[in-house]
Scaffold this active site. Structure first.
Site, PDB file in Angstrom:
ATOM      1  N   GLY A  17      24.051  52.097  42.876  1.00 26.02           N
ATOM      2  CA  GLY A  17      24.225  53.169  42.103  1.00 26.02           C
ATOM      3  C   GLY A  17      23.125  53.538  41.232  1.00 26.02           C
ATOM      4  O   GLY A  17      22.629  54.577  41.285  1.00 26.02           O
ATOM      5  N   PHE A 117      16.024  29.825  51.181  1.00 23.71           N
ATOM      6  CA  PHE A 117      17.655  30.116  51.181  1.00 23.71           C
ATOM      7  C   PHE A 117      17.980  29.831  52.707  1.00 23.71           C
ATOM      8  O   PHE A 117      17.180  29.774  53.535  1.00 23.71           O
ATOM      9  CB  PHE A 117      17.810  31.490  50.739  1.00 23.71           C
ATOM     10  N   GLN A 238      32.676  37.130  53.634  1.00 27.77           N
ATOM     11  CA  GLN A 238      32.393  35.978  53.388  1.00 27.77           C
ATOM     12  C   GLN A 238      32.765  35.138  52.518  1.00 27.77           C
ATOM     13  O   GLN A 238      32.857  35.350  51.130  1.00 27.77           O
ATOM     14  CB  GLN A 238      30.687  36.414  53.102  1.00 27.77           C
ATOM     15  N   HIS A 240      31.840  31.943  50.404  1.00 32.58           N
ATOM     16  CA  HIS A 240      30.436  31.323  50.077  1.00 32.58           C
ATOM     17  C   HIS A 240      31.005  29.668  50.021  1.00 32.58           C
ATOM     18  O   HIS A 240      31.977  29.267  49.619  1.00 32.58           O
ATOM     19  CB  HIS A 240      30.009  31.736  48.498  1.00 32.58           C
ATOM     20  N   LEU A 250      30.783  30.832  41.271  1.00 31.68           N
ATOM     21  CA  LEU A 250      29.864  30.782  42.330  1.00 31.68           C
ATOM     22  C   LEU A 250      28.577  29.818  41.681  1.00 31.68           C
ATOM     23  O   LEU A 250      28.332  30.031  40.580  1.00 31.68           O
ATOM     24  CB  LEU A 250      29.055  32.165  42.424  1.00 31.68           C
ATOM     25  N   GLU A 253      23.424  29.418  46.044  1.00 30.72           N
ATOM     26  CA  GLU A 253      22.762  28.900  47.393  1.00 30.72           C
ATOM     27  C   GLU A 253      21.524  28.176  46.794  1.00 30.72           C
ATOM     28  O   GLU A 253      20.747  27.323  47.415  1.00 30.72           O
ATOM     29  CB  GLU A 253      22.449  29.796  48.489  1.00 30.72           C
ATOM     30  N   ARG A 284      25.867  30.646  55.768  1.00 31.69           N
ATOM     31  CA  ARG A 284      27.075  30.205  54.805  1.00 31.69           C
ATOM     32  C   ARG A 284      28.330  30.352  55.752  1.00 31.69           C
ATOM     33  O   ARG A 284      29.001  29.413  55.352  1.00 31.69           O
ATOM     34  CB  ARG A 284      27.174  31.685  53.962  1.00 31.69           C
ATOM     35  N   HIS A 351      33.409  35.597  48.536  1.00 31.76           N
ATOM     36  CA  HIS A 351      32.153  35.939  48.100  1.00 31.76           C
ATOM     37  C   HIS A 351      31.814  37.318  48.169  1.00 31.76           C
ATOM     38  O   HIS A 351      31.492  38.362  47.430  1.00 31.76           O
ATOM     39  CB  HIS A 351      31.407  35.006  48.432  1.00 31.76           C
ATOM     40  N   ARG A 396      26.382  37.830  56.165  1.00 34.55           N
ATOM     41  CA  ARG A 396      25.364  38.272  55.439  1.00 34.55           C
ATOM     42  C   ARG A 396      24.614  36.813  54.911  1.00 34.55           C
ATOM     43  O   ARG A 396      24.819  35.723  54.685  1.00 34.55           O
ATOM     44  CB  ARG A 396      25.607  38.745  54.100  1.00 34.55           C
ATOM     45  N   SER A 401      21.775  40.729  50.003  1.00 37.66           N
ATOM     46  CA  SER A 401      22.620  42.098  49.580  1.00 37.66           C
ATOM     47  C   SER A 401      21.653  42.613  48.389  1.00 37.66           C
ATOM     48  O   SER A 401      21.934  43.798  48.201  1.00 37.66           O
ATOM     49  CB  SER A 401      23.834  41.324  48.900  1.00 37.66           C
TER      50      SER A 401
HETATM   51  C1  FAD Z   1      28.464  35.518  41.619  1.00 32.50           C
HETATM   52  C2  FAD Z   1      27.825  36.424  42.641  1.00 32.50           C
HETATM   53  C3  FAD Z   1      26.345  35.945  42.941  1.00 32.50           C
HETATM   54  C4  FAD Z   1      25.610  36.957  43.689  1.00 32.50           C
HETATM   55  N1  FAD Z   1      24.154  36.452  43.973  1.00 32.50           N
HETATM   56  C5  FAD Z   1      23.534  37.209  44.863  1.00 32.50           C
HETATM   57  C6  FAD Z   1      22.155  36.753  45.143  1.00 32.50           C
HETATM   58  O1  FAD Z   1      21.552  35.959  44.591  1.00 32.50           O
HETATM   59  N2  FAD Z   1      21.479  37.544  45.967  1.00 32.50           N
HETATM   60  C7  FAD Z   1      22.047  38.604  46.562  1.00 32.50           C
HETATM   61  O2  FAD Z   1      21.227  39.264  47.458  1.00 32.50           O
HETATM   62  N3  FAD Z   1      23.141  38.866  46.612  1.00 32.50           N
HETATM   63  C8  FAD Z   1      23.957  38.321  45.737  1.00 32.50           C
HETATM   64  N4  FAD Z   1      25.495  38.679  45.448  1.00 32.50           N
HETATM   65  C9  FAD Z   1      25.886  39.948  46.044  1.00 32.50           C
HETATM   66  C10 FAD Z   1      25.277  41.246  45.318  1.00 32.50           C
HETATM   67  O3  FAD Z   1      25.138  40.838  44.188  1.00 32.50           O
HETATM   68  C11 FAD Z   1      26.210  42.276  45.368  1.00 32.50           C
HETATM   69  O4  FAD Z   1      26.774  42.317  46.754  1.00 32.50           O
HETATM   70  C12 FAD Z   1      25.729  43.451  44.686  1.00 32.50           C
HETATM   71  O5  FAD Z   1      24.995  43.452  43.674  1.00 32.50           O
HETATM   72  C13 FAD Z   1      26.691  44.806  44.840  1.00 32.50           C
HETATM   73  O6  FAD Z   1      26.070  45.679  44.184  1.00 32.50           O
HETATM   74  P1  FAD Z   1      26.525  47.170  43.946  1.00 32.50           P
HETATM   75  O7  FAD Z   1      25.788  47.891  43.194  1.00 32.50           O
HETATM   76  O8  FAD Z   1      26.925  47.422  45.413  1.00 32.50           O
HETATM   77  O9  FAD Z   1      28.073  46.955  43.234  1.00 32.50           O
HETATM   78  P2  FAD Z   1      28.410  46.184  41.896  1.00 32.50           P
HETATM   79  O10 FAD Z   1      27.169  45.744  41.185  1.00 32.50           O
HETATM   80  O11 FAD Z   1      29.566  45.745  42.030  1.00 32.50           O
HETATM   81  O12 FAD Z   1      28.803  47.535  40.815  1.00 32.50           O
HETATM   82  C14 FAD Z   1      29.987  48.430  41.278  1.00 32.50           C
HETATM   83  C15 FAD Z   1      30.070  49.478  40.261  1.00 32.50           C
HETATM   84  O13 FAD Z   1      31.244  50.368  40.655  1.00 32.50           O
HETATM   85  C16 FAD Z   1      31.813  50.977  39.338  1.00 32.50           C
HETATM   86  N5  FAD Z   1      33.323  51.081  39.918  1.00 32.50           N
HETATM   87  C17 FAD Z   1      34.075  50.363  40.637  1.00 32.50           C
HETATM   88  N6  FAD Z   1      35.226  51.181  40.961  1.00 32.50           N
HETATM   89  C18 FAD Z   1      35.223  51.922  40.267  1.00 32.50           C
HETATM   90  C19 FAD Z   1      35.911  52.969  39.772  1.00 32.50           C
HETATM   91  N7  FAD Z   1      37.025  53.228  40.279  1.00 32.50           N
HETATM   92  N8  FAD Z   1      35.643  54.025  38.840  1.00 32.50           N
HETATM   93  C20 FAD Z   1      34.526  53.958  38.379  1.00 32.50           C
HETATM   94  N9  FAD Z   1      33.661  52.917  38.542  1.00 32.50           N
HETATM   95  C21 FAD Z   1      33.805  51.827  39.513  1.00 32.50           C
HETATM   96  C22 FAD Z   1      31.922  49.497  38.754  1.00 32.50           C
HETATM   97  O14 FAD Z   1      31.898  49.818  37.225  1.00 32.50           O
HETATM   98  C23 FAD Z   1      30.281  48.926  38.934  1.00 32.50           C
HETATM   99  O15 FAD Z   1      29.589  49.871  38.000  1.00 32.50           O
HETATM  100  C24 FAD Z   1      26.160  37.688  44.285  1.00 32.50           C
HETATM  101  C25 FAD Z   1      27.498  38.199  44.272  1.00 32.50           C
HETATM  102  C26 FAD Z   1      27.957  37.589  43.162  1.00 32.50           C
HETATM  103  C27 FAD Z   1      29.363  38.084  43.135  1.00 32.50           C
END
Ligand code: FAD
Length: 589
Positions: A17, A117, A238, A240, A250, A253, A284, A351, A396, A401
């Site tokens: 976003g 990785f 997925q 993890h 978590l 990796e 994974r 995950h 993935r 991601s």
């Molecule tokens: C612990 C962990 C470690 C990770 N490590 C890695 C990594 O090292 N490398 C990699 O590539 N990927 C990694 N990933 C995956 C990656 O971080 C995520 O897939 C990615 O950051 C998701 O980003 P996003 O912007 O799509 O969503 P998010 O960052 O999850 O943001 C979602 C947003 O939506 C908002 N939202 C949701 N529902 C509503 C609602 N109803 N009303 C208003 N707002 C809402 C939330 O407030 C938030 O702001 C990891 C994931 C986790 C959980």
């Protein structure tokens, strides 16, 4: 109802976003970002290991190899045009992040630090690549803070701690805005816009043991389902391999990337049996299944023999402290164990969702017309983990991601700017249909019946999470999923009867959890129907009753519609944009 007008409303302030918002604000569009938590608390902040790009700072690299690895990692379900686009853009977009101010770790020469990785190779599978750009093991934190600061600078409007209830459509079925709830006051507001972008992140709260933030409940996906639009590839979740055993947090990796090894109760480094070449750095799905098999066959550790060990004790403690401070901290905080001198108990944990809202390369949400032809939905975009473009296919790769969210976040914003600048837009004179959002709000305003307190939302959510984990977890089969479907019906009945115990307006978390639970229920049925229909094993979808991948019948994406639980399909795009196709092959590691 208070109404605000914007060119674009983005639901979600994670990396996806915020990257979109930045592009739009810089192009002078009026953009509002709605987030149910303060933006820098979005789950992107938790990303540890890093972001992939073939920079070649440590070992030689090439985006074409990155593309090959991603297609192979996806078990050939990823769309090759989207994967090519992402891997080519990666190099430039990581440099752009660096210029925005992301504090990447550095090599001795001052270049961006990269670590190996899982699933990464050089020369199309020949040897291990070193492709994941990292800021210690807090890469997501670094990226999210930087993007937020850039947005403040660019003048983006933020609706912090606002909860999006539902999309609002006009009479022609086009998206015209969003109904939101101010969490602080309980006030309901309408945000009208030419475009709504969904960037609500992942939804692994669907499972009991998971790595995700508590807010990751798939709200955007629920909204899409209720608007009559499909969700794609929902059978692919997925797990993890290395979550803290019985807790789920978590351990990135990156721990194995820096040399960590998985061991069973006999002290055996067992991955060599499952992936003789890349061992602990297999992709994974492969490692998660290997751990589950070791435990199932009685070689698990601990009194209950229910986990394996992640061993880093042979690595120099200074390297661990410098490169993996965050995950060392997790071991210390949640287990009282220091990974510098003790192995850490781990087990697979939910995950990431590979499926989501179907989009094209421009982030436009796609559905199927009557004859099954993909058709974009006017005014609606989706980016980030909630979207399915699909670059991750059935599995993935780590580090892809964070890349996906910024690449497609930016691409979608560019497309919106182009469309808003070149095509005349409706000027908010259409009548919007608010009845669906109102229905949901009214539903949760129903009082408890006298002398009859119902159970809580939290109890139903807990039972849903357990049911999903047992019935549709790392391994699944017809029997486990059929009985899960029956359980889902019971859970739906319970959800229909439950009432809130708290009807206050300020920070009413029970009400938010009720909305979230409704969304999770939609995802649960989408997952089980899609998974039951796919009679093969591919990537993260591992069926005990159909153990082989079936390329003849299943090189296609599933599309689930809420109405009558209908499933339709569209073929995988096997044709990249400029290079040769990578045809499906058996995955050997
Ligand atoms: C612990 C962990 C470690 C990770 N490590 C890695 C990594 O090292 N490398 C990699 O590539 N990927 C990694 N990933 C995956 C990656 O971080 C995520 O897939 C990615 O950051 C998701 O980003 P996003 O912007 O799509 O969503 P998010 O960052 O999850 O943001 C979602 C947003 O939506 C908002 N939202 C949701 N529902 C509503 C609602 N109803 N009303 C208003 N707002 C809402 C939330 O407030 C938030 O702001 C990891 C994931 C986790 C959980």
């Amino acid at each position: 109802m208070d109404t605000f007008h914007f060119d674009v409303v983005i639901v979600g302030a994670g990396g996806a976003g915020l990257r979109s918002a930045l592009e739009l604000s810089k192009s002078d569009q009026q953009v509002a970002v709605v987030s149910k938590v303060f933006p820098t608390r979005s789950h992107t902040v938790a990303a540890q290991g890093g972001i992939n790009a073939a920079l070649g700072n440590i070992t030689e690299d090439n985006w074409h190899w990155h593309m090959y690895d991603t297609i192979k990692g996806s078990d050939y379900l990823g769309d090759q045009d989207a994967i090519e686009f992402m891997c080519r853009e990666a190099i430039e977009i990581v440099r752009e992040l660096e210029h925005f101010g992301v504090p990447f770790s550095r090599t001795d020469e001052g270049k961006i630090y990269q670590r190996p990785f899982g699933g990464q190779s050089r020369h199309f599978g020949e040897s291990q690549a070193t492709r994941t750009c990292a800021a210690a093991d807090r890469t997501g934190h670094a990226i999210l803070q930087t993007l937020y600061q850039q947005n403040i600078h660019a003048g983006t409007s933020f609706f912090d701690e606002y909860f999006a209830i539902d999309l609002v459509l006009d009479d022609e079925g086009n998206v015209g805005g969003l109904v939101v709830l101010n969490i602080q006051t309980g006030q309901v507001q309408l945000l009208r816009s030419h475009v709504v972008m969904i960037a609500t992140g992942g939804a692994c709260q669907l499972f009991k043991t998971n790595t995700n933030a508590k807010i990751n409940t798939g709200d955007g996906l629920g909204m899409v389902l209720r608007a009559g639009l499909p969700l794609q590839d929902m059978e692919f979740w997925q797990f993890h391999p290395t979550g803290v055993a019985n807790k789920g947090m978590l351990l990135s990796e990156a721990a194995r990337g820096e040399g960590g090894v998985l061991r069973n109760a006999d002290g055996e480094a067992f991955m060599v049996k499952y992936a003789p070449h890349v061992k602990d750095l297999a992709s994974r799905d492969v490692v998660a299944r290997a751990i589950a098999i070791e435990v199932k066959e009685g070689r698990g550790c601990g009194p209950k023999k229910d986990h394996v060990l992640l061993d880093l004790t042979h690595i120099d403690a200074e390297v661990i402290k410098k490169r993996l401070p965050g995950i060392r901290d997790i071991g210390l905080t949640f287990l009282g164990l220091d990974m510098c001198d003790a192995a850490i108990p781990v087990y697979p944990t939910a995950h990431y969702m590979m499926g989501g809202i179907p989009t094209n390369l421009k982030g436009q949400v796609v559905t199927l017309d009557e004859v099954g032809k993909p058709q974009s939905v006017k005014g609606l975009y989706a980016v980030g983990e909630c979207a399915c473009v699909s670059v991750h296919g059935a599995n993935r790769l780590g580090g892809n991601s964070l890349l996906d969210i910024v690449v497609f976040g930016r691409a979608a914003a560019k497309d919106i700017v182009h469309n808003l600048e070149t095509k005349p837009v409706d000027h908010f004179d259409k009548t919007l249909n608010l009845s669906k959002a109102a229905e949901r709000l009214n539903r949760w305003a129903q009082p408890q019946e006298k002398n009859h307190k119902t159970e809580t939302i939290a109890e139903i959510r807990h039972d849903l999470q357990v049911a999903m984990q047992v019935g549709c977890g790392v391994f699944r089969n017809e029997e486990s999923m059929q009985s899960l479907l029956k359980e889902l019906e019971v859970l739906q009945d319970r959800l229909d009867l439950v009432r809130l115990h708290d009807h206050s307006n300020a920070f009413n978390l029970e009400r938010l959890e009720a909305f979230e639970l409704e969304n999770l229920m939609g995802l649960a049925t989408a997952t089980v129907y899609s998974a039951l229909a796919r009679t093969e094993s591919r990537g993260a979808h591992s069926r005990v009753d159909f153990t082989e991948r079936d390329d003849e019948n299943w090189m296609k994406h599933s599309l689930y519609f809420l109405e009558n639980h209908q499933l339709r399909y569209k073929p995988v795009t096997t044709k990249p944009l400029t290079v040769e196709t990578f045809p499906p092959k058996a995955r050997v590691y």
